[in-house]
Design a protein around this motif. Sequence first.
Motif, short mmCIF file in Angstrom:
data_model
loop_
_atom_site.label_atom_id
_atom_site.label_comp_id
_atom_site.label_asym_id
_atom_site.label_seq_id
_atom_site.Cartn_x
_atom_site.Cartn_y
_atom_site.Cartn_z
N ARG A 21 37.68 48.60 38.32
CA ARG A 21 36.50 48.55 39.18
C ARG A 21 35.53 47.43 38.79
O ARG A 21 34.91 46.84 39.65
N SER A 24 36.22 44.13 40.58
CA SER A 24 36.28 44.08 42.05
C SER A 24 35.23 43.14 42.63
O SER A 24 34.14 42.97 42.08
N CYS A 54 37.47 42.11 50.45
CA CYS A 54 38.67 42.73 49.90
C CYS A 54 39.81 41.73 49.74
O CYS A 54 40.50 41.73 48.73
N CYS A 63 42.59 49.01 44.11
CA CYS A 63 41.61 49.70 44.94
C CYS A 63 42.31 50.52 46.03
O CYS A 63 41.98 51.69 46.25
N ALA A 67 42.31 54.59 46.37
CA ALA A 67 41.84 55.26 47.59
C ALA A 67 42.91 56.19 48.14
O ALA A 67 42.63 57.34 48.49
N ARG A 83 38.34 50.08 51.88
CA ARG A 83 38.87 50.09 50.51
C ARG A 83 40.25 49.48 50.53
O ARG A 83 41.07 49.81 51.38
#
Length: 109
Positions: A21, A24, A54, A63, A67, A83
């Motif tokens: 994370r 990201s 993204c 990611c 999700a 996501r």
Amino acid sequence: MIRHTPYQRAAPSPLPSEGWRQHSACADQDVDPDAMFPDGKGKTAELRYAKGLCFQCPVLRECLDDAMRIEGRAGPDYRWGVRGGLTGGERAALYRRNPGRWGALRWRS
């Protein structure tokens, strides 16, 4: 020589379950967190912006895997935000096409 077949799955991410994370694109201080949650119809510019973030993200795969693992069989009404480059409805459709793949995901630490 390695021969790839359509039945092979990609190797699990080498990143720890939550460590990805911090890498990201949406975690950048200059990105408004609400940008990843374009709400309602007619928000095409906001949706393009979120998906654009993204698609340039170094942890897009992690990611999306996260999700899909968390959301499981939830329908599109219970999947929020963009996501892994996909909207909630797109993730629900992806899950329906191959539910066994997402339920089997396990992170290695």
